[in-house]
Motif scaffolding. Sequence first.
Motif, PDB file in Angstrom:
ATOM      1  N   ARG A 313       0.777  -3.525   2.504  1.00 45.06           N
ATOM      2  CA  ARG A 313       1.039  -3.963   3.879  1.00 45.06           C
ATOM      3  C   ARG A 313       1.839  -2.937   4.675  1.00 45.06           C
ATOM      4  NH1 ARG A 313       2.815 -10.347   3.963  1.00 45.06           N
ATOM      5  NH2 ARG A 313       0.774 -11.237   3.496  1.00 45.06           N
ATOM      6  N   ASN A 314       2.703  -2.215   3.993  1.00 46.49           N
ATOM      7  CA  ASN A 314       3.616  -1.309   4.691  1.00 46.49           C
ATOM      8  C   ASN A 314       3.248   0.162   4.549  1.00 46.49           C
ATOM      9  OD1 ASN A 314       5.986  -3.167   5.631  1.00 46.49           O
ATOM     10  ND2 ASN A 314       5.457  -3.844   3.565  1.00 46.49           N
ATOM     11  N   HIS A 315       2.062   0.437   3.950  1.00 43.78           N
ATOM     12  CA  HIS A 315       1.636   1.826   3.784  1.00 43.78           C
ATOM     13  C   HIS A 315       1.384   2.467   5.145  1.00 43.78           C
ATOM     14  CE1 HIS A 315      -1.247   5.035   2.199  1.00 43.78           C
ATOM     15  NE2 HIS A 315      -0.071   5.273   1.654  1.00 43.78           N
ATOM     16  N   GLY A 316       1.984   3.594   5.362  1.00 41.89           N
ATOM     17  CA  GLY A 316       1.863   4.264   6.646  1.00 41.89           C
ATOM     18  C   GLY A 316       2.949   3.864   7.620  1.00 41.89           C
ATOM     19  N   GLY A 317       3.792   2.905   7.196  1.00 41.85           N
ATOM     20  CA  GLY A 317       4.913   2.473   8.019  1.00 41.85           C
ATOM     21  C   GLY A 317       6.202   2.706   7.253  1.00 41.85           C
ATOM     22  N   ALA A 318       6.816   1.609   6.825  1.00 43.28           N
ATOM     23  CA  ALA A 318       8.046   1.738   6.037  1.00 43.28           C
ATOM     24  C   ALA A 318       7.790   2.452   4.719  1.00 43.28           C
ATOM     25  CB  ALA A 318       8.651   0.355   5.780  1.00 43.28           C
ATOM     26  N   TYR A 319       6.571   2.274   4.197  1.00 38.87           N
ATOM     27  CA  TYR A 319       6.174   2.977   2.975  1.00 38.87           C
ATOM     28  C   TYR A 319       5.330   4.178   3.403  1.00 38.87           C
ATOM     29  CZ  TYR A 319       4.455   3.595  -1.822  1.00 38.87           C
ATOM     30  OH  TYR A 319       4.159   4.092  -3.084  1.00 38.87           O
TER      31      TYR A 319
END
Length: 343
Positions: A313-319
């Motif tokens: 869900r957070n790949h490219g964002g927080a991850y």
Amino acid sequence: MSAEQPVPARQDDVGEHDDDLVTEEVVEFDDGVEYVPPPAPPGEREPGPKWVTPLPVGVRATSNFGPRGGILHAGDDYAPPKPAQQGIPVFAIADGVVVAAKVKALKGHSGNGVLIDHGGKVRSYYGHLASFKVGATQRVRAGQQVGVMGHTGNVKPSGAAGTHLHLGVLVGGAFTDPSVFLSARGVRIGSSATHDTGPITPKTQGQPRPKGHDPAVEKIMRNALIPLGYYRGRPDGVAGDLYRAAVSAYQRAQRWPKGGLPAQGSWDARTQAHFGWTRTLQAALNGWAGADLAVDGDYLARTAARVLEVMTRNHGGAYPATARVDGEPGPVFCRMLGIGAHP
């Protein structure tokens, strides 16, 4: 016991945590567990039960016992003094024996729960706990800590904002109003009271320590192996074959690190570090959108799936986009959660 005038711990029902709704108002128990208090010393009268508040001063009553659209909210909900506050201790309301300390410990209820039998056909239930301080079959004293307030299971709102205790009381298997029940026994929930966070000792239970008893082994049995279901014997603190097999089963079952922990049958420093880290990971994951995990220290399929879900869900964002989406809670993922890497 507090000297305050006993009154029900109530405030306007804001409906914040109406989640433990049951269609059957009577529970048929067939577990055979019944608390029998120790006998009074020769020449003394049998003392009556002692009742205490399950929560410290300052908690907020957020939802009351009673009907909700034709079904029953089977207890009272209490939130921490400050919204989303963590670490609030939860105490047994009377002496008793733990019937269950696990996910879904009581029919119709979700999340981590502790069910205690107090004798006389009275049982108490403590729901949505972040963690357990007791295990099944353990005898507890009035005011002994049994868990920590949390937000496991179906809570509204989800995540830390939904942190609360769902307190249930059953008499003869029938749900009854907890605050009214305790008020009739001189207890105001959230009033000042003396609580005991220490473990009950064999001397207090009136039972001698078995040969080979090790307090550290007993603590592992009570805090990890029994609540998780790996050890089904008595928490006697003896590192025998049954205990070693239970430890090995826990070590083999872990989905992280890959291949599990070395199954040595010994709860060594590495195993303890893994257990503590897994609980920290699970608690951190519960702060992200999605279904909450039981904070139990057992890295099984649900925890593995939750790691992959939060990672995806957070790949490219927080991850970071440069990090791999492989379901492995490595250093980069742990930094995102704000926790240390696996020991």
